[in-house]
Scaffold this motif. Structure first.
Motif, PDB file in Angstrom:
ATOM      1  N   ALA A  12       0.035 -70.352  -5.397  1.00  0.00           N
ATOM      2  CA  ALA A  12      -0.562 -69.813  -4.959  1.00  0.00           C
ATOM      3  C   ALA A  12      -1.764 -68.740  -4.557  1.00  0.00           C
ATOM      4  CB  ALA A  12      -0.567 -71.529  -4.118  1.00  0.00           C
ATOM      5  N   SER A  13      -1.195 -67.862  -3.984  1.00  0.00           N
ATOM      6  CA  SER A  13      -1.137 -67.025  -3.953  1.00  0.00           C
ATOM      7  C   SER A  13      -2.062 -66.068  -5.284  1.00  0.00           C
ATOM      8  CB  SER A  13      -0.338 -65.612  -3.380  1.00  0.00           C
ATOM      9  OG  SER A  13      -0.731 -64.248  -2.776  1.00  0.00           O
ATOM     10  N   VAL A  14      -1.506 -66.089  -6.499  1.00  0.00           N
ATOM     11  CA  VAL A  14      -1.964 -65.667  -7.826  1.00  0.00           C
ATOM     12  C   VAL A  14      -3.405 -66.646  -7.717  1.00  0.00           C
ATOM     13  CG1 VAL A  14      -2.083 -65.302  -9.459  1.00  0.00           C
ATOM     14  CG2 VAL A  14       0.001 -65.024  -8.581  1.00  0.00           C
ATOM     15  N   MET A  15      -3.744 -67.350  -7.620  1.00  0.00           N
ATOM     16  CA  MET A  15      -4.539 -69.137  -7.947  1.00  0.00           C
ATOM     17  C   MET A  15      -5.901 -68.660  -6.935  1.00  0.00           C
ATOM     18  SD  MET A  15      -5.786 -70.857  -9.455  1.00  0.00           S
ATOM     19  CE  MET A  15      -4.580 -71.259 -10.555  1.00  0.00           C
ATOM     20  N   ARG A  16      -4.813 -67.797  -5.710  1.00  0.00           N
ATOM     21  CA  ARG A  16      -6.737 -67.120  -4.607  1.00  0.00           C
ATOM     22  C   ARG A  16      -6.622 -65.819  -5.393  1.00  0.00           C
ATOM     23  NH1 ARG A  16      -6.202 -63.815  -0.513  1.00  0.00           N
ATOM     24  NH2 ARG A  16      -8.126 -64.201   1.376  1.00  0.00           N
ATOM     25  N   GLN A  17      -5.939 -65.042  -4.889  1.00  0.00           N
ATOM     26  CA  GLN A  17      -7.332 -64.214  -5.761  1.00  0.00           C
ATOM     27  C   GLN A  17      -7.780 -64.434  -6.921  1.00  0.00           C
ATOM     28  OE1 GLN A  17      -7.042 -61.249  -4.550  1.00  0.00           O
ATOM     29  NE2 GLN A  17      -6.015 -61.834  -2.854  1.00  0.00           N
ATOM     30  N   LEU A  18      -7.604 -65.711  -7.590  1.00  0.00           N
ATOM     31  CA  LEU A  18      -8.021 -65.466  -9.444  1.00  0.00           C
ATOM     32  C   LEU A  18      -9.603 -65.969  -9.085  1.00  0.00           C
ATOM     33  CD1 LEU A  18      -5.418 -66.332 -11.477  1.00  0.00           C
ATOM     34  CD2 LEU A  18      -6.877 -64.813 -11.980  1.00  0.00           C
ATOM     35  N   THR A  19      -8.952 -66.771  -7.929  1.00  0.00           N
ATOM     36  CA  THR A  19     -10.717 -68.016  -7.396  1.00  0.00           C
ATOM     37  C   THR A  19     -11.434 -66.922  -6.464  1.00  0.00           C
ATOM     38  OG1 THR A  19      -9.422 -67.999  -5.703  1.00  0.00           O
ATOM     39  CG2 THR A  19      -9.412 -70.088  -7.634  1.00  0.00           C
ATOM     40  N   TYR A  20     -10.987 -66.204  -5.616  1.00  0.00           N
ATOM     41  CA  TYR A  20     -11.243 -65.655  -4.521  1.00  0.00           C
ATOM     42  C   TYR A  20     -12.284 -63.957  -4.474  1.00  0.00           C
ATOM     43  CZ  TYR A  20     -10.776 -62.343  -0.093  1.00  0.00           C
ATOM     44  OH  TYR A  20     -11.192 -61.655   0.653  1.00  0.00           O
ATOM     45  N   SER A  21     -11.203 -63.591  -5.173  1.00  0.00           N
ATOM     46  CA  SER A  21     -11.298 -62.075  -5.912  1.00  0.00           C
ATOM     47  C   SER A  21     -12.406 -62.491  -6.375  1.00  0.00           C
ATOM     48  CB  SER A  21     -10.162 -61.738  -5.676  1.00  0.00           C
ATOM     49  OG  SER A  21      -9.291 -60.721  -5.039  1.00  0.00           O
ATOM     50  N   THR A  22     -11.772 -63.495  -7.692  1.00  0.00           N
ATOM     51  CA  THR A  22     -13.402 -63.266  -8.991  1.00  0.00           C
ATOM     52  C   THR A  22     -13.823 -62.907  -8.259  1.00  0.00           C
ATOM     53  OG1 THR A  22     -11.636 -64.453 -10.136  1.00  0.00           O
ATOM     54  CG2 THR A  22     -13.968 -64.278 -11.323  1.00  0.00           C
ATOM     55  N   ALA A  23     -14.858 -64.488  -8.151  1.00  0.00           N
ATOM     56  CA  ALA A  23     -16.161 -64.357  -6.747  1.00  0.00           C
ATOM     57  C   ALA A  23     -16.846 -63.167  -6.025  1.00  0.00           C
ATOM     58  CB  ALA A  23     -15.751 -66.076  -6.491  1.00  0.00           C
ATOM     59  N   ARG A  24     -15.737 -62.634  -5.448  1.00  0.00           N
ATOM     60  CA  ARG A  24     -16.744 -61.853  -4.272  1.00  0.00           C
ATOM     61  C   ARG A  24     -17.075 -60.430  -5.260  1.00  0.00           C
ATOM     62  NH1 ARG A  24     -12.445 -59.589  -0.776  1.00  0.00           N
ATOM     63  NH2 ARG A  24     -10.398 -59.137  -1.921  1.00  0.00           N
ATOM     64  N   PHE A  25     -16.000 -59.501  -6.125  1.00  0.00           N
ATOM     65  CA  PHE A  25     -16.198 -59.388  -7.001  1.00  0.00           C
ATOM     66  C   PHE A  25     -17.012 -59.701  -8.270  1.00  0.00           C
ATOM     67  CE2 PHE A  25     -12.131 -57.215  -5.219  1.00  0.00           C
ATOM     68  CZ  PHE A  25     -12.597 -55.971  -5.327  1.00  0.00           C
ATOM     69  N   ALA A  26     -17.387 -60.019  -8.765  1.00  0.00           N
ATOM     70  CA  ALA A  26     -18.343 -60.647  -9.777  1.00  0.00           C
ATOM     71  C   ALA A  26     -19.322 -60.302  -8.919  1.00  0.00           C
ATOM     72  CB  ALA A  26     -18.214 -61.947 -10.015  1.00  0.00           C
ATOM     73  N   ILE A  27     -19.973 -61.256  -8.348  1.00  0.00           N
ATOM     74  CA  ILE A  27     -20.808 -61.335  -6.946  1.00  0.00           C
ATOM     75  C   ILE A  27     -22.032 -60.160  -6.515  1.00  0.00           C
ATOM     76  CG2 ILE A  27     -22.435 -62.143  -5.148  1.00  0.00           C
ATOM     77  CD1 ILE A  27     -20.917 -64.698  -5.440  1.00  0.00           C
ATOM     78  N   TYR A  28     -20.746 -59.300  -5.728  1.00  0.00           N
ATOM     79  CA  TYR A  28     -20.973 -57.886  -5.170  1.00  0.00           C
ATOM     80  C   TYR A  28     -21.601 -57.209  -6.319  1.00  0.00           C
ATOM     81  CZ  TYR A  28     -20.318 -53.334  -3.156  1.00  0.00           C
ATOM     82  OH  TYR A  28     -20.724 -52.615  -2.763  1.00  0.00           O
ATOM     83  N   ASP A  29     -20.871 -57.093  -7.535  1.00  0.00           N
ATOM     84  CA  ASP A  29     -21.339 -56.353  -8.647  1.00  0.00           C
ATOM     85  C   ASP A  29     -22.951 -56.426  -9.740  1.00  0.00           C
ATOM     86  OD1 ASP A  29     -19.320 -54.692  -8.937  1.00  0.00           O
ATOM     87  OD2 ASP A  29     -17.444 -55.638  -9.619  1.00  0.00           O
ATOM     88  N   ILE A  32     -14.853 -70.247   0.117  1.00  0.00           N
ATOM     89  CA  ILE A  32     -14.916 -71.374  -0.034  1.00  0.00           C
ATOM     90  C   ILE A  32     -14.808 -71.728  -1.372  1.00  0.00           C
ATOM     91  CG2 ILE A  32     -16.990 -72.945  -0.373  1.00  0.00           C
ATOM     92  CD1 ILE A  32     -19.145 -71.398   1.264  1.00  0.00           C
ATOM     93  N   VAL A  33     -14.609 -70.991  -2.063  1.00  0.00           N
ATOM     94  CA  VAL A  33     -14.036 -71.446  -2.964  1.00  0.00           C
ATOM     95  C   VAL A  33     -12.345 -71.532  -3.491  1.00  0.00           C
ATOM     96  CG1 VAL A  33     -16.505 -71.214  -5.468  1.00  0.00           C
ATOM     97  CG2 VAL A  33     -14.475 -68.619  -4.945  1.00  0.00           C
ATOM     98  N   GLY A  34     -12.160 -70.274  -2.670  1.00  0.00           N
ATOM     99  CA  GLY A  34     -10.666 -70.004  -2.725  1.00  0.00           C
ATOM    100  C   GLY A  34     -10.131 -70.526  -1.314  1.00  0.00           C
ATOM    101  N   ASN A  35     -10.915 -71.692  -0.764  1.00  0.00           N
ATOM    102  CA  ASN A  35     -10.152 -71.841   0.393  1.00  0.00           C
ATOM    103  C   ASN A  35      -9.182 -72.908   0.039  1.00  0.00           C
ATOM    104  OD1 ASN A  35     -10.379 -72.371   3.419  1.00  0.00           O
ATOM    105  ND2 ASN A  35     -10.142 -74.320   2.720  1.00  0.00           N
ATOM    106  N   PRO A  36      -8.900 -73.870  -0.889  1.00  0.00           N
ATOM    107  CA  PRO A  36      -7.984 -75.171  -1.009  1.00  0.00           C
ATOM    108  C   PRO A  36      -6.915 -74.091  -1.928  1.00  0.00           C
ATOM    109  CG  PRO A  36      -9.786 -75.421  -2.869  1.00  0.00           C
ATOM    110  CD  PRO A  36     -10.400 -73.908  -1.916  1.00  0.00           C
ATOM    111  N   ALA A  37      -6.764 -73.423  -3.070  1.00  0.00           N
ATOM    112  CA  ALA A  37      -5.405 -72.511  -2.779  1.00  0.00           C
ATOM    113  C   ALA A  37      -5.261 -71.636  -1.961  1.00  0.00           C
ATOM    114  CB  ALA A  37      -5.692 -71.212  -4.540  1.00  0.00           C
ATOM    115  N   ASP A  38      -5.725 -70.718  -1.327  1.00  0.00           N
ATOM    116  CA  ASP A  38      -5.331 -70.223   0.217  1.00  0.00           C
ATOM    117  C   ASP A  38      -4.571 -71.516   1.557  1.00  0.00           C
ATOM    118  OD1 ASP A  38      -4.801 -68.295   2.164  1.00  0.00           O
ATOM    119  OD2 ASP A  38      -7.150 -68.184   2.426  1.00  0.00           O
TER     120      ASP A  38
END
Length: 290
Positions: free
Chosen positions: A68-85, A116-122
């Motif tokens: 779940a921790s890995v899935m959280r990063q694959l959703t949460y961090s993917t979204a925030r880094f992608a949008i920021y960049d 928001i997108v990372g909340n389920p896995a979180d």
């Protein structure tokens, strides 16, 4: 402004890969932090809590909820880094760095979406981590993140995936500002001193600064998020009720687990950006023209 040539932009998934890789190393620290935050009375410190988990369920219990921790990063961090960049590329003129206030703004947008997108896995992550400290007959016993998501949807309804999403998104906004924007700004400032070059030493220094800032400003919302996600049905009537309940133990209750949170978040931030910078170089860049 005339074209100043191509600028390097990270691939959209680089941040998610970096966050997931870092989570594999820091997950035990995250598990201890969750256990500390869900105590109403501070009966155990970080070291004692970790020892208790190992004694009760073995060394592998420290990695409970890793999927779940890995899935959280694959959703949460993917979204925030992608949008920021992406937004940084859109607002940046040539090779001139963005003002810090603009970095804060675009980091906030990325963080909100990521939260928001990372909340389920979180939510599944929090439940799986907390399982090891409750009696075996009362444990949820999710086998992995997908089993957890399936069972939550079947037993409690899909909307339950977004329990605590307000706190998650609020924390994610603060976290992305403190991590991504502060890292970006700290790295920029270090490079302008003339004593640093764009190498792992600079990445380590900038990410240490970002990790410390991130821990300090996100700890209260992190405590609330953890309690709301782990709460039994009807335990808290609202976010405000959860805040009042926590406040009964004093203001420092909102900073429960601060030291293990820093011990977990600072290394996680450092590893994330070290991995991120290296993944970008290995994975190649997307080149864009202005």
């Amino acid at each position: 402004m005339p074209n100043q040539g191509p600028r390097k932009v990270a691939a959209w998934y680089d941040g998610g890969l970096a966050g997931a890789a870092a989570a594999c190393f820091t997950h035990p620290l995250d598990l201890v932090k969750v256990h500390l935050q869900t105590q109403q009375q501070a009966s155990m410190g970080a070291s004692r809590m970790a020892i208790n988990v190992v004694k009760t369920d073995g060394i592998t219990a420290l990695y409970t909820g890793l999927s779940a921790s890995v899935m959280r990063q694959l959703t949460y961090s993917t979204a925030r880094f992608a949008i920021y960049d992406y937004l940084k590329t859109k607002f940046q003129h040539g090779n001139d760095p963005l003002p810090f206030i603009q970095k804060i703004g675009i980091a906030a947008v990325g963080g909100a979406v990521g939260g928001i997108v990372g909340n389920p896995a979180d939510m599944v992550n929090v439940r799986m981590q907390n399982d090891v400290k409750i009696p075996k007959e009362n444990r949820r016993n999710y086998r992995h993140v997908f089993d957890g998501l399936r069972r939550v949807a079947a037993e409690e309804g899909v909307p339950k995936w977004f329990t605590g999403v307000t706190m998650t998104a609020s924390r994610a906004i603060l976290m992305t500002i403190a991590q991504v924007a502060v890292y970006d700004q700290a790295k920029q400032m270090l490079l302008t001193t003339g004593y640093f070059v764009d190498n792992p030493i600079t990445h380590f220094t900038a990410s240490t600064i970002a990790g410390t800032v991130a821990t300090t400003i996100t700890q209260p919302t992190d405590v609330m998020k953890t309690r709301l996600m782990n709460a039994k049905p009807g335990e808290f009537r609202s976010i405000f009720h959860c805040i009042l309940f926590t406040a009964k133990s004093g203001p420092l209750s909102f900073f429960k687990g601060y030291v293990p949170a820093w011990v977990r978040l600072a290394p996680h931030t450092i590893l994330t950006f070290l991995f991120y910078e290296q993944i970008r170089r290995i994975n190649g860049y997307i080149y864009t023209e202005k």
